[in-house]
Design a protein around this motif. Structure first.
Motif, short mmCIF file in Angstrom:
data_model
loop_
_atom_site.label_atom_id
_atom_site.label_comp_id
_atom_site.label_asym_id
_atom_site.label_seq_id
_atom_site.Cartn_x
_atom_site.Cartn_y
_atom_site.Cartn_z
N SER A 155 9.75 -5.48 1.98
CA SER A 155 8.71 -6.17 2.74
C SER A 155 7.70 -6.77 1.78
N PRO A 156 6.89 -7.73 2.23
CA PRO A 156 5.85 -8.29 1.36
C PRO A 156 4.88 -7.20 0.89
N PHE A 157 4.27 -7.45 -0.23
CA PHE A 157 3.36 -6.49 -0.87
C PHE A 157 2.09 -6.33 -0.04
N PRO A 158 1.78 -5.11 0.45
CA PRO A 158 0.52 -4.91 1.17
C PRO A 158 -0.64 -4.80 0.20
N GLU A 159 -1.65 -5.60 0.39
CA GLU A 159 -2.79 -5.60 -0.52
C GLU A 159 -3.66 -4.37 -0.24
N PRO A 160 -3.97 -3.61 -1.29
CA PRO A 160 -4.79 -2.40 -1.10
C PRO A 160 -6.27 -2.74 -0.97
N TYR A 161 -7.01 -1.75 -0.51
CA TYR A 161 -8.45 -1.90 -0.38
C TYR A 161 -9.13 -1.33 -1.62
N ASN A 162 -9.83 -2.20 -2.35
CA ASN A 162 -10.67 -1.79 -3.47
C ASN A 162 -9.90 -1.02 -4.54
N GLN A 163 -8.83 -1.63 -5.05
CA GLN A 163 -8.11 -1.09 -6.20
C GLN A 163 -7.94 -2.20 -7.24
N PRO A 164 -9.02 -2.54 -7.94
CA PRO A 164 -8.97 -3.70 -8.86
C PRO A 164 -8.20 -3.45 -10.14
N ASP A 165 -7.85 -2.19 -10.45
CA ASP A 165 -7.24 -1.88 -11.73
C ASP A 165 -5.71 -1.90 -11.71
N ILE A 166 -5.10 -2.10 -10.54
CA ILE A 166 -3.64 -2.16 -10.49
C ILE A 166 -3.20 -3.60 -10.29
N HIS A 167 -2.07 -3.93 -10.92
CA HIS A 167 -1.60 -5.32 -10.93
C HIS A 167 -0.10 -5.36 -10.66
N LYS A 168 0.32 -6.38 -9.93
CA LYS A 168 1.73 -6.56 -9.62
C LYS A 168 2.51 -7.01 -10.85
N LEU A 169 3.82 -6.73 -10.83
CA LEU A 169 4.70 -7.09 -11.93
C LEU A 169 5.80 -8.01 -11.43
N SER A 170 6.31 -8.82 -12.34
CA SER A 170 7.45 -9.68 -12.04
C SER A 170 8.72 -8.84 -12.09
N TYR B 262 4.18 3.60 -7.44
CA TYR B 262 3.07 3.89 -6.54
C TYR B 262 3.63 3.99 -5.12
N ARG B 263 3.03 4.91 -4.36
CA ARG B 263 3.42 5.11 -2.96
C ARG B 263 2.30 4.62 -2.06
N TRP B 264 2.65 3.86 -1.04
CA TRP B 264 1.65 3.26 -0.15
C TRP B 264 1.16 4.28 0.87
N GLU B 265 -0.17 4.38 0.98
CA GLU B 265 -0.80 5.23 1.98
C GLU B 265 -1.49 4.31 2.98
N ASP B 266 -0.86 4.19 4.15
CA ASP B 266 -1.33 3.19 5.11
C ASP B 266 -2.68 3.55 5.71
N GLU B 267 -2.95 4.83 5.90
CA GLU B 267 -4.20 5.23 6.54
C GLU B 267 -5.41 4.77 5.74
N TYR B 268 -5.32 4.85 4.42
CA TYR B 268 -6.44 4.47 3.56
C TYR B 268 -6.23 3.13 2.88
N ARG B 269 -5.06 2.52 3.11
CA ARG B 269 -4.71 1.25 2.48
C ARG B 269 -4.88 1.32 0.96
N LYS B 270 -4.21 2.33 0.39
CA LYS B 270 -4.25 2.55 -1.05
C LYS B 270 -2.84 2.73 -1.59
N TRP B 271 -2.65 2.35 -2.86
CA TRP B 271 -1.44 2.68 -3.59
C TRP B 271 -1.71 3.92 -4.42
N LEU B 272 -0.93 4.99 -4.18
CA LEU B 272 -1.12 6.26 -4.86
C LEU B 272 -0.16 6.39 -6.03
N HIS B 273 -0.68 6.72 -7.20
CA HIS B 273 0.11 6.82 -8.42
C HIS B 273 1.09 7.98 -8.34
N ARG B 274 2.38 7.70 -8.60
CA ARG B 274 3.43 8.72 -8.56
C ARG B 274 4.07 8.95 -9.93
#
Length: 214
Positions: free
Chosen positions: A103-118, A176-188
């Motif tokens: 699915s398309p990449f869900p944009e997280p809320y207030n996580q400026p330090d993570i960046h998408k990769l090609s 990273y694992r997506w946490e929908d409730e908080y709209r965050k990507w969690l580091h795994r």
């Protein structure tokens, strides 16, 4: 030459009364590809009313990536070839239907330090949802695999991207694992193979995953 459709099954519905609703269940085996549903209304044209668009052929299609796992070990790729999911044997006592959806990449809320990769197919980080329809056999409602089992995820990145060549030795790529409730990507966590141009990690929960750079 080209794709050949395989007919799976059909079901005839008895005539409906005005304003009547009906649910129709069509069984089919897990498949990897495009599933097309076609509904033909009034197929024999016995109800020849004025052209009010009720005599029609309706069609919808869905891209599916479903497979059996749980008893035997399986290795299944996402349909775009970027993700490899290795599910170990002995998770369940009976085989279950698993799936991998892109699915398309869900944009997280207030996580400026993570960046998408090609990724390997030149698409930037996508989200890959890994799940099963047999949720009652999981260890909890969070998607944890039972019996302390872990599955290995591997995502291939684009070795021709000059930025990735500069970054891959930093050890900054991770799952990273997506946490929908908080709209965050969690580091795994993750291990980068500069030889094979991929990132891999063992995880114990189903869910939506991607790789990112921090």
């Amino acid at each position: 030459v080209g794709n050949v459709d395989t007919f799976l099954t059909e079901k005839e519905i008895p005539p409906l009364t005005p304003l009547e609703n009906i649910w129709v269940y069509i069984p089919f085996e897990p498949l990897q590809g495009t599933l097309r549903f076609r509904a033909r209304i009034n197929p024999d044209n016995t109800f020849a009313e004025l052209p009010l668009h009720s005599n029609a052929l309706l069609s919808a299609q869905f891209i599916l990536n479903m497979f059996y796992a749980g008893v035997d070990a399986v290795s299944v790729s996402s349909l775009d070839g970027n993700l490899l999911c290795e599910i170990p044997a002995g998770i369940f006592t009976d085989e279950a239907v698993f799936y991998i959806n892109s699915s398309p990449f869900p944009e997280p809320y207030n996580q400026p330090d993570i960046h998408k990769l090609s990724l390997a197919n030149n698409a930037f980080s996508r989200a890959y949802q890994i799940g099963t329809f047999n949720k009652n056999a999981l260890a909890d409602t969070l998607g944890t695999l039972p019996n302390d089992k872990q599955m290995r995820l591997t995502i291939n990145y684009n070795p021709e991207d000059p930025d990735i060549i500069n970054w891959e030795s930093e050890g900054s790529f991770a799952f990273y694992r997506w946490e929908d409730e908080y709209r965050k990507w969690l580091h795994r966590g993750g291990f980068t193979s500069t030889v094979n141009n991929h990132v891999y990690q063992d995880v114990n929960r189903l869910g939506t995953y991607t790789i990112l750079r921090n």
